[in-house]
Design a protein around this motif. Structure first.
Motif, PDB file in Angstrom:
ATOM      1  N   SER A 332     -66.131 -19.210 -19.221  1.00  0.00           N
ATOM      2  CA  SER A 332     -65.380 -19.440 -20.553  1.00  0.00           C
ATOM      3  C   SER A 332     -64.541 -20.767 -20.017  1.00  0.00           C
ATOM      4  O   SER A 332     -64.439 -21.160 -18.777  1.00  0.00           O
ATOM      5  CB  SER A 332     -64.741 -18.192 -20.715  1.00  0.00           C
ATOM      6  N   ASP A 333     -63.827 -21.172 -21.094  1.00  0.00           N
ATOM      7  CA  ASP A 333     -62.634 -22.231 -20.762  1.00  0.00           C
ATOM      8  C   ASP A 333     -63.030 -23.305 -20.063  1.00  0.00           C
ATOM      9  O   ASP A 333     -62.660 -23.588 -19.039  1.00  0.00           O
ATOM     10  CB  ASP A 333     -61.444 -21.375 -20.096  1.00  0.00           C
ATOM     11  N   VAL A 334     -64.369 -24.003 -20.473  1.00  0.00           N
ATOM     12  CA  VAL A 334     -64.450 -25.288 -19.727  1.00  0.00           C
ATOM     13  C   VAL A 334     -63.701 -26.316 -20.172  1.00  0.00           C
ATOM     14  O   VAL A 334     -63.372 -27.297 -19.063  1.00  0.00           O
ATOM     15  CB  VAL A 334     -65.956 -25.517 -20.536  1.00  0.00           C
ATOM     16  N   HIS A 335     -62.971 -26.654 -21.180  1.00  0.00           N
ATOM     17  CA  HIS A 335     -61.912 -27.434 -21.391  1.00  0.00           C
ATOM     18  C   HIS A 335     -62.370 -28.754 -21.101  1.00  0.00           C
ATOM     19  O   HIS A 335     -61.515 -29.674 -20.346  1.00  0.00           O
ATOM     20  CB  HIS A 335     -60.589 -27.295 -20.612  1.00  0.00           C
ATOM     21  N   VAL A 336     -63.487 -29.173 -21.626  1.00  0.00           N
ATOM     22  CA  VAL A 336     -64.040 -30.629 -21.550  1.00  0.00           C
ATOM     23  C   VAL A 336     -63.078 -31.487 -22.332  1.00  0.00           C
ATOM     24  O   VAL A 336     -62.666 -31.140 -23.479  1.00  0.00           O
ATOM     25  CB  VAL A 336     -65.302 -30.655 -22.043  1.00  0.00           C
ATOM     26  N   GLY A 368     -65.534 -19.132 -25.139  1.00  0.00           N
ATOM     27  CA  GLY A 368     -64.522 -20.043 -25.781  1.00  0.00           C
ATOM     28  C   GLY A 368     -63.707 -21.184 -24.973  1.00  0.00           C
ATOM     29  O   GLY A 368     -63.783 -21.156 -23.748  1.00  0.00           O
ATOM     30  N   ASP A 369     -63.200 -21.922 -25.791  1.00  0.00           N
ATOM     31  CA  ASP A 369     -62.364 -23.165 -25.095  1.00  0.00           C
ATOM     32  C   ASP A 369     -63.515 -24.047 -24.520  1.00  0.00           C
ATOM     33  O   ASP A 369     -63.464 -24.146 -23.169  1.00  0.00           O
ATOM     34  CB  ASP A 369     -61.420 -22.809 -24.219  1.00  0.00           C
ATOM     35  N   MET A 370     -64.542 -24.490 -25.271  1.00  0.00           N
ATOM     36  CA  MET A 370     -65.397 -25.496 -24.733  1.00  0.00           C
ATOM     37  C   MET A 370     -64.822 -26.677 -24.315  1.00  0.00           C
ATOM     38  O   MET A 370     -65.206 -27.406 -23.446  1.00  0.00           O
ATOM     39  CB  MET A 370     -66.452 -25.789 -25.821  1.00  0.00           C
ATOM     40  N   VAL A 376     -53.227 -28.529 -29.304  1.00  0.00           N
ATOM     41  CA  VAL A 376     -53.112 -27.236 -29.052  1.00  0.00           C
ATOM     42  C   VAL A 376     -51.581 -26.625 -28.683  1.00  0.00           C
ATOM     43  O   VAL A 376     -51.090 -25.777 -29.125  1.00  0.00           O
ATOM     44  CB  VAL A 376     -54.382 -26.716 -28.141  1.00  0.00           C
ATOM     45  N   TYR A 377     -51.233 -27.572 -27.662  1.00  0.00           N
ATOM     46  CA  TYR A 377     -49.819 -27.128 -27.120  1.00  0.00           C
ATOM     47  C   TYR A 377     -49.127 -28.433 -27.117  1.00  0.00           C
ATOM     48  O   TYR A 377     -49.565 -29.477 -27.225  1.00  0.00           O
ATOM     49  CB  TYR A 377     -50.011 -26.613 -25.827  1.00  0.00           C
ATOM     50  N   PRO A 378     -47.679 -28.115 -27.291  1.00  0.00           N
ATOM     51  CA  PRO A 378     -46.831 -29.421 -27.042  1.00  0.00           C
ATOM     52  C   PRO A 378     -47.306 -30.302 -25.681  1.00  0.00           C
ATOM     53  O   PRO A 378     -47.325 -29.713 -24.697  1.00  0.00           O
ATOM     54  CB  PRO A 378     -45.582 -28.796 -26.928  1.00  0.00           C
ATOM     55  N   GLY A 414     -62.801 -20.463 -28.945  1.00  0.00           N
ATOM     56  CA  GLY A 414     -61.484 -20.023 -28.368  1.00  0.00           C
ATOM     57  C   GLY A 414     -60.268 -20.627 -29.014  1.00  0.00           C
ATOM     58  O   GLY A 414     -60.616 -21.541 -30.140  1.00  0.00           O
ATOM     59  N   ASN A 415     -59.131 -20.548 -28.641  1.00  0.00           N
ATOM     60  CA  ASN A 415     -58.031 -21.249 -29.310  1.00  0.00           C
ATOM     61  C   ASN A 415     -57.776 -22.811 -29.159  1.00  0.00           C
ATOM     62  O   ASN A 415     -57.135 -23.294 -29.756  1.00  0.00           O
ATOM     63  CB  ASN A 415     -56.724 -20.600 -28.780  1.00  0.00           C
ATOM     64  N   HIS A 416     -58.420 -23.205 -28.199  1.00  0.00           N
ATOM     65  CA  HIS A 416     -58.680 -24.534 -28.122  1.00  0.00           C
ATOM     66  C   HIS A 416     -59.736 -25.411 -28.960  1.00  0.00           C
ATOM     67  O   HIS A 416     -59.849 -26.530 -29.105  1.00  0.00           O
ATOM     68  CB  HIS A 416     -58.886 -25.223 -26.511  1.00  0.00           C
ATOM     69  N   ASP A 417     -60.597 -24.610 -29.373  1.00  0.00           N
ATOM     70  CA  ASP A 417     -61.617 -25.143 -30.252  1.00  0.00           C
ATOM     71  C   ASP A 417     -61.410 -25.360 -31.640  1.00  0.00           C
ATOM     72  O   ASP A 417     -60.453 -24.939 -32.275  1.00  0.00           O
ATOM     73  CB  ASP A 417     -62.953 -24.111 -30.255  1.00  0.00           C
ATOM     74  N   LEU A 465     -54.645 -11.386 -24.541  1.00  0.00           N
ATOM     75  CA  LEU A 465     -54.392 -10.835 -23.324  1.00  0.00           C
ATOM     76  C   LEU A 465     -52.912 -11.361 -22.847  1.00  0.00           C
ATOM     77  O   LEU A 465     -52.136 -10.446 -22.094  1.00  0.00           O
ATOM     78  CB  LEU A 465     -55.248 -11.357 -22.425  1.00  0.00           C
ATOM     79  N   ASP A 466     -52.556 -12.399 -23.438  1.00  0.00           N
ATOM     80  CA  ASP A 466     -51.195 -12.966 -23.116  1.00  0.00           C
ATOM     81  C   ASP A 466     -50.175 -12.165 -23.576  1.00  0.00           C
ATOM     82  O   ASP A 466     -48.991 -11.591 -22.868  1.00  0.00           O
ATOM     83  CB  ASP A 466     -50.991 -14.334 -23.817  1.00  0.00           C
ATOM     84  N   GLU A 467     -50.527 -11.431 -24.776  1.00  0.00           N
ATOM     85  CA  GLU A 467     -49.319 -10.514 -25.056  1.00  0.00           C
ATOM     86  C   GLU A 467     -49.300  -9.116 -24.506  1.00  0.00           C
ATOM     87  O   GLU A 467     -48.426  -8.578 -24.150  1.00  0.00           O
ATOM     88  CB  GLU A 467     -49.760 -10.166 -26.542  1.00  0.00           C
ATOM     89  N   GLY A 525     -61.729 -14.412 -21.704  1.00  0.00           N
ATOM     90  CA  GLY A 525     -61.476 -15.709 -20.893  1.00  0.00           C
ATOM     91  C   GLY A 525     -59.844 -15.932 -21.138  1.00  0.00           C
ATOM     92  O   GLY A 525     -59.204 -14.809 -21.251  1.00  0.00           O
ATOM     93  N   HIS A 526     -59.625 -17.242 -21.589  1.00  0.00           N
ATOM     94  CA  HIS A 526     -58.414 -17.707 -22.110  1.00  0.00           C
ATOM     95  C   HIS A 526     -57.170 -17.582 -20.895  1.00  0.00           C
ATOM     96  O   HIS A 526     -56.491 -18.465 -20.810  1.00  0.00           O
ATOM     97  CB  HIS A 526     -57.942 -16.871 -23.298  1.00  0.00           C
ATOM     98  N   VAL A 527     -57.081 -16.479 -19.962  1.00  0.00           N
ATOM     99  CA  VAL A 527     -55.780 -16.634 -19.232  1.00  0.00           C
ATOM    100  C   VAL A 527     -56.177 -17.447 -17.877  1.00  0.00           C
ATOM    101  O   VAL A 527     -55.377 -17.615 -17.195  1.00  0.00           O
ATOM    102  CB  VAL A 527     -55.211 -15.222 -18.878  1.00  0.00           C
TER     103      VAL A 527
HETATM  104  O1  D5M Z   1     -54.289 -20.848 -21.924  1.00  0.00           O
HETATM  105  C1  D5M Z   1     -54.507 -20.741 -20.684  1.00  0.00           C
HETATM  106  C2  D5M Z   1     -53.558 -19.719 -20.224  1.00  0.00           C
HETATM  107  O2  D5M Z   1     -52.218 -20.549 -20.100  1.00  0.00           O
HETATM  108  C3  D5M Z   1     -52.886 -18.802 -21.216  1.00  0.00           C
HETATM  109  O3  D5M Z   1     -52.781 -17.798 -20.335  1.00  0.00           O
HETATM  110  C4  D5M Z   1     -52.096 -19.301 -22.089  1.00  0.00           C
HETATM  111  C5  D5M Z   1     -51.273 -20.061 -21.163  1.00  0.00           C
HETATM  112  N1  D5M Z   1     -50.921 -21.514 -21.675  1.00  0.00           N
HETATM  113  C6  D5M Z   1     -51.324 -22.712 -21.433  1.00  0.00           C
HETATM  114  N2  D5M Z   1     -50.804 -23.536 -21.854  1.00  0.00           N
HETATM  115  C7  D5M Z   1     -49.507 -23.096 -22.541  1.00  0.00           C
HETATM  116  C8  D5M Z   1     -48.652 -23.478 -23.249  1.00  0.00           C
HETATM  117  N3  D5M Z   1     -48.426 -24.753 -23.416  1.00  0.00           N
HETATM  118  N4  D5M Z   1     -47.657 -22.839 -23.667  1.00  0.00           N
HETATM  119  C9  D5M Z   1     -48.001 -21.294 -23.451  1.00  0.00           C
HETATM  120  N5  D5M Z   1     -48.920 -20.836 -22.867  1.00  0.00           N
HETATM  121  C10 D5M Z   1     -49.834 -21.780 -22.327  1.00  0.00           C
HETATM  122  P1  D5M Z   1     -55.552 -21.730 -23.096  1.00  0.00           P
HETATM  123  O4  D5M Z   1     -55.102 -21.666 -24.399  1.00  0.00           O
HETATM  124  O5  D5M Z   1     -56.957 -20.721 -22.776  1.00  0.00           O
HETATM  125  O6  D5M Z   1     -55.443 -23.067 -22.267  1.00  0.00           O
END
Ligand code: D5M
Ligand code: FE
Ligand code: ZN
Length: 581
Positions: A332-336, A368-370, A376-378, A414-417, A465-467, A525-527
């Motif tokens: 999972s989480d290839v993040h290309v 997920g997260d190809m 997705v994040y700041p 995944g959440n990046h897709d 899983l984060d939660e 995956g994800h974490v």
């Molecule tokens: O997130 C990969 C892991 O890292 C997942 O546990 C959430 C955490 N993560 C990564 N970037 C952030 C930011 N910017 N804020 C909060 N948590 C974060 P993934 O979404 O699979 O890349």
């Protein structure tokens, strides 16, 4: 060197936009100059995306190619894998099922494997020789530090014997394979069935469905009454209730009040701090489904709880296994598209899939997260290598082309897709599928139950899983032991129990996030951490990632496990983790 010729050939084919069946690669790699071989193969394949054995034979017959001289080392010949460039030199095997049958060990102690992650220098794992049928041992293997660490209750490390580094390499017959895996069966996929328009009221329906199905799992264990009926029962009565957790609060004297809600109303349940099961309150999440048995207070206004039940996985669960030796790579989480995408590790992985050692790996499940996505994040854009989302999928597709064309691939987003963020997430849109069409992959929603060779794999990206990790005590769920957080989801029979937190949930008539059927394997995956173990005979695998540490992860001290591929034996449900870093 044989592996080198393989690798070069695959590179040449990829650069021409082709994927190839493994046997085709083997044939072509033996045919001399990779560039010429690829050219001839491309000519034979024409518009097809995948170079088949027939194309390769045609190419071999063409004037472009001379057959390889007899004396040249070929991948068909027994060659010690450690000598091959690009092949991983490490492998770890999970300690396998230590808790088969009706082991009375408490659920949270049923740890069967730790990842051994975070220390790429350590280890290689142990092979469980008795369970492995067509073993083609690669590289140097030592007893893994990956095994269940001492003190993790009941989880003795029976991960098997140390494999001999000089083990027999594959035979010629093993070396040529033609994967033709049957198509997986997919269930619980929201794609094309979404009923929600996003209205808040629609959640009532989702929660009713959740209650119906999860309470169904508990009804056999308690003789429950609706909240409304309990409200009018006389004080001192015995009462049993099934409800979703609406509130959890502590009293001034340190006891707990858990408010349960069913379709008729709510009722407060008191858990005394000195009860043996009181620590379970720490594991509770809002909106999960529970059953309680107890006695009403004299005034009938509260239920003193005597026992607490989770929907859970029955301890008697007997997982299905394949009836032939076949394996699946769970990643999972290839993040290309991210600057941190681990290109070299990916290439080594893809190369390895072309080797005889990986012959049995017929399935690739991607959780997920190809791609890295956009926004997705700041501040994420500062770390983007590819800034356009479509170009990211094109780049991902290029990576996928390096994977043997005869493997069966299943992907969830995944959440990046680039699909809706709220879960259940539908599969990739037609537009994105087109971009990724070089491989005839299967696209399904997040979550989905994918059955391969009779083994059901619940694929879920893992945002919740984060939660779970944030809410539960460290020993129950942590980033270093992501599979323990997965055990909690199995116990709650829901992939994202808590509504209103970090995990976005979409209102659907059906709650697709309920774990209706007990899966044989739970893949998340994800974490970005690797971890696996068995919970009531269900193998939980969190598959790490293919992205090196990002600036954010550095700032919060997350040390991702990148470049590992958990390889699952579908016939034994044993796991081997291969490292490509
Ligand atoms: O997130 C990969 C892991 O890292 C997942 O546990 C959430 C955490 N993560 C990564 N970037 C952030 C930011 N910017 N804020 C909060 N948590 C974060 P993934 O979404 O699979 O890349
Ligand atoms: Fe990710
Ligand atoms: Zn993610």
């Amino acid at each position: 060197m044989p592996q080198e010729s393989h690798r070069r050939l695959v590179e040449e084919l990829t650069s021409r936009g082709y994927n190839a069946e493994r046997e085709a690669v083997t044939l072509l790699a033996n045919a001399g100059e990779p560039e010429l071989a690829a050219e001839a193969a491309a000519e034979a394949a024409g518009d097809a995306f995948v170079v088949t054995v027939e194309h390769a034979r045609e190419a071999l017959d063409s004037a472009l190619l001379d057959p390889a001289p007899e004396s040249e080392a070929t991948p068909d010949e027994p060659t010690p894998p450690e000598a091959s460039e690009g092949a991983p030199d490490l492998a770890e095997q999970a300690p396998t099922d230590m808790n088969a049958g009706n082991d009375p060990t408490p659920a949270d102690e049923l740890l069967t494997g730790e990842d051994g992650s975070g220390d790429p220098d350590v280890s290689t794992g142990a092979k469980n020789s008795e369970n492995r049928q067509t073993e083609s041992v690669s590289g140097v293997e030592t007893e893994g530090s990956a095994g269940a660490s001492a003190g993790e209750g009941g989880a003795a490390d029976d991960g098997g014997t140390t494999a001999d580094a000089e083990s027999q390499p594959p035979t010629t017959a093993d070396a040529i394979g033609d994967r033709s895996p049957p198509a997986p069966d997919i269930r619980n996929d929201v794609t094309g069935r979404s009923t929600g328009t996003g209205e808040y009221e629609e959640f009532v329906g989702t929660f009713q469905d959740r209650y119906e199905r999860l309470s169904g799992l508990l009804r056999r264990r308690v003789n429950h009454r609706p909240a409304e009926a309990i409200q009018s029962m006389p004080g001192g009565s015995e009462a049993e209730m099934i409800g979703l957790v609406d509130d959890i609060r502590s009293t001034a004297s340190g006891h707990w009040i858990v408010e349960l809600e069913d379709t008729t109303g709510t009722f407060p349940c008191l858990i005394m701090k000195d009860r043996a099961f009181a620590p379970l309150v720490d594991d509770l999440l809002l909106d999960e489904c529970l059953a309680v048995q107890g006695t009403l207070a004299d005034d009938g206004g509260i239920l003193f709880v005597d026992s607490l039940h989770f929907p859970d996985v029955p301890r008697t669960h007997k997982p299905n296994t394949a009836d032939r030796h076949v394996q699946a790579a769970l990643i999972s989480d290839v993040h290309v598209g991210s600057q941190e995408f681990a290109q070299e590790a990916w290439d080594r992985f893809a190369d390895w899939l072309h080797t005889p050692e990986a012959e049995a790996v017929e399935y690739l499940l991607i959780g997920g997260d190809m791609v890295e996505g956009v926004g997705v994040y700041p501040d994420q854009d500062e770390e983007l290598d590819v800034v356009d989302i479509y170009e990211q999928y094109e780049a991902f597709s290029e990576q996928l082309k390096k994977v043997p064309g005869d493997m069966e691939i299943v992907m969830i987003p995944g959440n990046h897709d680039a699909v809706r963020l709220a879960e259940p997430q539908p599969a990739f849109t037609e537009e994105l599928r087109d971009i990724m069409s070089a491989h005839d992959a299967r696209f399904t929603g997040n979550p989905s139950t994918v059955t391969v060779e009779g083994v059901s794999v619940l694929m879920y990206h893992g945002v919740s899983l984060d939660e779970v990790i944030a809410e539960l005590p460290e020993e129950k769920a942590s980033y270093d032991h992501p599979h323990k957080a997965m055990y909690q989801l199995l116990k709650k029979r829901h992939v994202a129990p808590q509504y209103g937190g970090h995990t976005r949930v979409a209102p659907e008539e059906k709650d697709y996030l309920v774990i209706d059927e007990v899966p044989d394997v739970f893949h998340t995956g994800h974490v970005h951490k690797l971890g696996w173990g068995k919970y009531h005979n269900v193998l939980a695998v969190n598959s790490g990632c293919w992205q090196e540490q990002t600036a954010f992860q550095k700032s919060v001290n997350i040390d991702p496990d990148y470049g590992h591929a958990p390889i699952l034996d579908l016939d034994t449900l044993d796991m081997t983790v291969r490292k490509f870093v």
